[in-house]
Enzyme design. Structure first.
Site, PDB file in Angstrom:
ATOM      1  N   HIS A  96       2.118   9.787 -24.553  1.00  0.00           N
ATOM      2  CA  HIS A  96       3.025  10.778 -25.151  1.00  0.00           C
ATOM      3  C   HIS A  96       4.117  11.129 -24.144  1.00  0.00           C
ATOM      4  O   HIS A  96       3.866  11.155 -22.933  1.00  0.00           O
ATOM      5  CB  HIS A  96       2.241  12.027 -25.553  1.00  0.00           C
ATOM      6  CG  HIS A  96       3.053  12.978 -26.377  1.00  0.00           C
ATOM      7  ND1 HIS A  96       4.000  13.803 -25.826  1.00  0.00           N
ATOM      8  CD2 HIS A  96       3.087  13.197 -27.715  1.00  0.00           C
ATOM      9  CE1 HIS A  96       4.578  14.510 -26.795  1.00  0.00           C
ATOM     10  NE2 HIS A  96       4.043  14.164 -27.947  1.00  0.00           N
ATOM     11  N   GLU A 166       8.210   8.191 -31.247  1.00  0.00           N
ATOM     12  CA  GLU A 166       8.491   9.611 -31.121  1.00  0.00           C
ATOM     13  C   GLU A 166       9.693   9.787 -30.191  1.00  0.00           C
ATOM     14  O   GLU A 166       9.512   9.937 -28.965  1.00  0.00           O
ATOM     15  CB  GLU A 166       7.286  10.340 -30.532  1.00  0.00           C
ATOM     16  CG  GLU A 166       6.020  10.178 -31.345  1.00  0.00           C
ATOM     17  CD  GLU A 166       5.081  11.349 -31.172  1.00  0.00           C
ATOM     18  OE1 GLU A 166       4.676  11.908 -32.180  1.00  0.00           O
ATOM     19  OE2 GLU A 166       4.781  11.716 -30.021  1.00  0.00           O
TER      20      GLU A 166
HETATM   21  P1  13P Z   1       6.363  18.365 -32.993  1.00  0.00           P
HETATM   22  O1  13P Z   1       6.007  17.945 -34.398  1.00  0.00           O
HETATM   23  O2  13P Z   1       5.923  19.758 -32.675  1.00  0.00           O
HETATM   24  O3  13P Z   1       7.807  18.120 -32.695  1.00  0.00           O
HETATM   25  O4  13P Z   1       5.518  17.444 -32.010  1.00  0.00           O
HETATM   26  C1  13P Z   1       5.442  16.081 -32.280  1.00  0.00           C
HETATM   27  C2  13P Z   1       4.593  15.418 -31.296  1.00  0.00           C
HETATM   28  O5  13P Z   1       4.800  15.490 -30.106  1.00  0.00           O
HETATM   29  C3  13P Z   1       3.457  14.653 -31.817  1.00  0.00           C
HETATM   30  O6  13P Z   1       2.905  13.887 -30.820  1.00  0.00           O
END
Ligand code: 13P
Length: 246
Positions: A96, A166
Site C-alpha cells: 500500500h 490505487e
Molecule cells: P480511501 O478509500 O479512504 O481513499 O482509502 C483507499 C485505500 O487506501 C484502500 O487501500
C-alpha cells in the site's frame, strides 16, 4: 465474473469495534452478494476475532494489511504470513502506498512479500499507483506497469494475485476522486499485460457510494478496494448492496 469489493481498515478499531463490525456483517443474508467477493482487512490485532466471528462459511474473506517475508525470526514488530494465516487471514495486502511512503517498503520488499504469500497459499493483494506528479506528466501507465512487473518478478504462479491500482492522488481525505477517464488507460494496460494471468485488478482511492458504479463500469475494473467509505459497517453493506444491484 466475480467482482471484488473490500475494505482495509488501516489503523482503526479496537477489538470491541472490530467484533461489532463482524457481528453485523455475519448477521446479514450474504446470499444477496452472489457474484461479489467481499473482503475486509482489519489490523492484525483484530484478525483472529473477526475471523472467529465471521466463521468458516462466511462469504467475506479476511486478510492482513501487511506481513513479513520471513516465516519467523528476529524481526521485532513484524508479523509473518504463517502468523496471519494462523489468525484467520487468507489475503495479505502488500505495498500500500502508505507503507511505501512511511515504512520504506520498496519494490524489492514487495516482491519478497508476494513470494512469501504465494508460497504459503494465501492471496497477495498487491497495491500499485503513481503520485500526482507522475499522473500530471501523463506517466501513469509506465509507472504502474513497472511497479507490477517488479512486484511479480520471479513469481512462478501469479494466478492467485489480486492487483489493486490505487493512485496516490486519489487516496485518503486529501485525495481527489478519480474520474473514469483518469484511470481507463492504466486498466487497459494492466489488463493487456496481466489480465489473463492474475485473479483480478481492483481500483482503490476515495471510492464511495457516489462513484462506485461509474468506476466499476470502466473496462478492466474487476472490483473496488475501499477505505473510509466502508469503515462503518453500514457503509460497507450499502456499498455491497449497491454493487449487487447495479
Ligand atoms: P480511501 O478509500 O479512504 O481513499 O482509502 C483507499 C485505500 O487506501 C484502500 O487501500
Amino acid at each position: 465474473m466475480t467482482i471484488w469489493v473490500g475494505t482495509g481498515w488501516k489503523m482503526n478499531k479496537t477489538l470491541a469495534q472490530a467484533r461489532d463490525y463482524a457481528e453485523t456483517l455475519a448477521a446479514v443474508e450474504q446470499e444477496r452478494w452472489a457474484g461479489i467477493q467481499p473482503f475486509i482487512l482489519p489490523p492484525s490485532t483484530a484478525l483472529a476475532v473477526v475471523s472467529a466471528v465471521l466463521g468458516p462459511r462466511s462469504r467475506v474473506l479476511v486478510g492482513a494489511q501487511n506481513a513479513h517475508w520471513a516465516d519467523a525470526g528476529a524481526w521485532t514488530g513484524e508479523v509473518s504470513v504463517p502468523q496471519v494465516a494462523d489468525a484467520g487471514a487468507t489475503i495479505v495486502e502488500i505495498g500500500h502506498s502508505e507503507r511505501r511512503t512511511f515504512f520504506a517498503e520498496t519494490d524489492a520488499t514487495v516482491n519478497l512479500k508476494v513470494k512469501a504469500t504465494v508460497r504459503h497459499g494465501l492471496t497477495p493483494l498487491v497495491c500499485v499507483g503513481e503520485p500526482a506528479s507522475v499522473f500530471a506528466a501523463r506517466g501513469s501507465v509506465t509507472y504502474v506497469l513497472d511497479e507490477v512487473r517488479a512486484a511479480l518478478q520471479g513469481v512462478n504462479d501469479v494466478s492467485s494475485v489480486v492487483l489493486a491500482y490505487e493512485p496516490i492522488w486519489a487516496i485518503g481525505s486529501g485525495g481527489r476522486e478519480a474520474e473514469p477517464a483518469d484511470i481507463a488507460d492504466v486498466f487497459a494496460a494492466v489488463q493487456a499485460e496481466w489480465g489473463g494471468s492474475v485473479q483480478a485488478v481492483l481500483f482503490g482511492g476515495s471510492v464511495n457510494l457516489g462513484n462506485a458504479v461509474p468506476i466499476l463500469a470502466v473496462e478492466g475494473v474487476d472490483g473496488l478496494f475501499v477505505g473510509r467509505a466502508a469503515w462503518d459497517v453500514d457503509g460497507f453493506i450499502e456499498l455491497l448492496d449497491l454493487v449487487a444491484a447495479r
